[in-house]
Write an enzyme that holds these catalytic residues in place. Structure first.
Site, PDB file in Angstrom:
ATOM      1  N   HIS A  10      22.562 -38.759 -46.446  1.00  0.00           N
ATOM      2  CA  HIS A  10      23.463 -39.057 -45.328  1.00  0.00           C
ATOM      3  C   HIS A  10      23.477 -40.568 -45.112  1.00  0.00           C
ATOM      4  CE1 HIS A  10      25.615 -38.495 -41.564  1.00  0.00           C
ATOM      5  NE2 HIS A  10      24.900 -39.527 -41.140  1.00  0.00           N
TER       6      HIS A  10
ATOM      7  N   ASP B   8      27.228 -29.388 -31.658  1.00  0.00           N
ATOM      8  CA  ASP B   8      27.446 -30.796 -31.990  1.00  0.00           C
ATOM      9  C   ASP B   8      28.934 -31.128 -31.965  1.00  0.00           C
ATOM     10  OD1 ASP B   8      26.806 -33.476 -33.014  1.00  0.00           O
ATOM     11  OD2 ASP B   8      27.932 -32.763 -34.747  1.00  0.00           O
TER      12      ASP B   8
ATOM     13  N   ARG C 260      31.375 -37.251 -26.483  1.00  0.00           N
ATOM     14  CA  ARG C 260      30.730 -38.573 -26.608  1.00  0.00           C
ATOM     15  C   ARG C 260      31.738 -39.619 -27.052  1.00  0.00           C
ATOM     16  NH1 ARG C 260      26.652 -37.554 -30.969  1.00  0.00           N
ATOM     17  NH2 ARG C 260      26.193 -39.752 -30.780  1.00  0.00           N
TER      18      ARG C 260
ATOM     19  N   SER D 128      22.678 -35.037 -33.538  1.00  0.00           N
ATOM     20  CA  SER D 128      23.945 -34.714 -34.170  1.00  0.00           C
ATOM     21  C   SER D 128      23.800 -34.668 -35.700  1.00  0.00           C
ATOM     22  CB  SER D 128      24.969 -35.781 -33.750  1.00  0.00           C
ATOM     23  OG  SER D 128      26.133 -35.695 -34.499  1.00  0.00           O
TER      24      SER D 128
ATOM     25  N   LYS E  20      22.994 -30.946 -38.322  1.00  0.00           N
ATOM     26  CA  LYS E  20      23.904 -30.550 -39.408  1.00  0.00           C
ATOM     27  C   LYS E  20      23.184 -30.556 -40.759  1.00  0.00           C
ATOM     28  CE  LYS E  20      26.747 -33.580 -37.735  1.00  0.00           C
ATOM     29  NZ  LYS E  20      27.790 -34.485 -37.273  1.00  0.00           N
TER      30      LYS E  20
HETATM   31  N1  URA Z   1      27.541 -39.270 -37.316  1.00  0.00           N
HETATM   32  C1  URA Z   1      27.306 -38.045 -36.777  1.00  0.00           C
HETATM   33  O1  URA Z   1      27.433 -37.025 -37.436  1.00  0.00           O
HETATM   34  N2  URA Z   1      26.928 -37.993 -35.492  1.00  0.00           N
HETATM   35  C2  URA Z   1      26.766 -39.074 -34.719  1.00  0.00           C
HETATM   36  O2  URA Z   1      26.405 -38.950 -33.568  1.00  0.00           O
HETATM   37  C3  URA Z   1      27.027 -40.341 -35.288  1.00  0.00           C
HETATM   38  C4  URA Z   1      27.403 -40.411 -36.605  1.00  0.00           C
END
Ligand code: URA
Length: 431
Positions: free
Chosen positions: A81, A160, A167, A182, A186
């Site tokens: 990621h 999320d 947000r 967040s 995932k």
């Molecule tokens: N990427 C995400 O998936 N969530 C966040 O809060 C910020 C970047």
């Protein structure tokens, strides 16, 4: 409704209990907490921060709000990621590359966020490419070719999705606790054996300050480890775009060149480093050097390129070795000197203005527009020398982008040291 006392306790800097956090996430999922209360809570979290225990509970609850991907192969499963940076096309290269060494890579990616382009938007530059695979299709593709890049499904961390939208419109995205919950909810839902995080800092990154990036890295890694996922991280410099190309088709084209063993050295270096961290994490090799050399062989042999083409075809895309770009025009240096800084935010906005990113959530994207950087920080330039090539469809966009790029690239009369992509090992650690 959320008891006001919970919002007030967070506002006053107290740690919330696991039950309170569970109540909030449940309220997000069943819509029993109104947006105005969630917004107030998110703002209190942004201002007061979250403890390690709070972040772990939030992550766990968001993960449990949805399903986890099933595992139907014997192979080890990994993912990368990135916190997002300008010109970052590493995912396109890394997913098929790791599949070549026998790892499964279920990469659940996102769309463009702010100035940083989204992996899904880049892949959609291939006509017909599908990014909305369901869990059965993801699993089938992993069985067949070992890699998939698609969007999160509606069943992955649904809490999320709702919280993120809120947000986004309440200026509460940059909370380290909320970002960690967040991202990690995932990634944990993908049922991985190891995760590597590319945490970026600098003018073209989400976290512009090095110390903030270090803090985010610490929070992400600690949360992953706490939740039983082997998690590694690399800090990388985003004070100038990664590689030369910025924009959707532009970046896909550059990724294809790297997949064929060529391309800019920074893109190749970062891809190999992140891949090697994962190979080490799952015990495939004994050293970073050994892993990097093994991965490099799969780039140079064309195997990773072949796997990439299979992935595009499996997801309905029409592969083209080089996707068509809008007509190019160059921006010249106004004076001689040395490139001293690159304002990544301005460059990113130039691409968005030309239609390469979204002004609004539902805006369509023009995949063919973008930029090619012809210089890097530390390069010496002569007045009149081309600094950047703009791919735009009309004179208005070209003029606007050209003005923004001229402002974004600063030229010093004194020599400037080039930047190193990966900070020295002593900095690549927790604060
Ligand atoms: N990427 C995400 O998936 N969530 C966040 O809060 C910020 C970047």
């Amino acid at each position: 409704m959320l008891p006001t006392s919970i919002i007030a306790r967070k506002r006053d800097g107290y740690e919330l209990t696991a039950d309170e956090i569970r109540f909030i996430v449940q309220g997000i999922v069943d819509d029993s907490i109104p947006d105005y209360q969630l917004s107030a809570w998110a703002m209190a979290v942004l201002c007061r921060g979250m403890s390690v225990a709070e972040i772990a509970t939030l992550t766990d609850c968001m993960l449990s709000s949805g399903r986890r991907l099933r595992r139907s192969t014997e192979r080890l499963r990994v993912d990368k990621h990135s916190t997002g940076g300008l010109g970052d096309k590493v995912s396109l290269i890394l997913a098929p590359l790791l599949a070549c060494v026998g790892l499964d890579v279920p990469m659940l990616s996102g769309r463009g966020l702010g100035i940083t382009g989204g992996t899904l938007d880049k892949l959609e530059a291939y006509p017909g490419f599908r990014c909305n695979l369901d869990e059965t299709e993801i699993e089938r593709q992993l069985q067949n070719i070992g890699c998939v890049i698609t969007g999160t499904t509606e069943h992955i961390a649904p809490a999320d999705r709702k919280l993120y939208l809120l947000r986004d419109v309440t200026a509460t995205v940059p909370s380290i606790g909320l970002i960690t919950g967040s991202i990690m909810s995932k990634k944990l839902a993908a049922n991985l054996d190891a995760l590597v995080l590319d945490v970026k800092f600098g003018s073209g990154a989400f976290m512009q300050e090095f110390e903030d990036a270090q803090r985010l890295m610490k929070s992400l890694v600690e949360t992953g480890q706490r939740m039983g996922l082997t998690t590694r991280a690399v800090l990388s410099d985003m004070n100038q775009p990664l590689g030369r190309m910025v924009g959707n088709a532009c970046e896909a084209n550059e990724a294809v060149i790297v997949l064929q063993g060529g391309g800019p050295s920074d893109v190749r270096t970062l891809t190999l480093r992140l891949g090697a961290e994962l190979c080490l994490a799952v015990g495939l090799h004994d050293s970073l050097e050994e892993s990097q050399a093994a991965l490099a062989r799969h780039l140079d042999s064309g195997e990773a390129f072949e796997r990439f083409q299979q992935m595009i075809a499996c997801q309905g895309g029409l592969f083209q070795a080089q996707l068509p770009l809008a007509p190019g025009a160059e921006v010249a240096a106004p004076t001689s000197g040395w490139i001293s800084s690159v304002d990544g935010q301005l460059l990113g906005h130039a691409v968005i203005e030309m239609g390469g990113g979204r002004q609004r959530k539902d805006s369509a994207i023009d995949h063919s527009v973008g930029l090619e950087m012809l210089v890097r920080i530390g390069d010496s330039v002569e007045a009149g020398q081309p600094l950047c090539r703009i791919f735009a469809h009309n004179e208005t966009d070209r003029g606007l982008a050209s003005a923004m790029i001229s402002q974004a690239l600063q030229i010093s009369s004194q020599p400037v040291e080039p930047l190193s992509l990966l900070p020295a090992a002593e900095f690549n650690k927790f604060p």
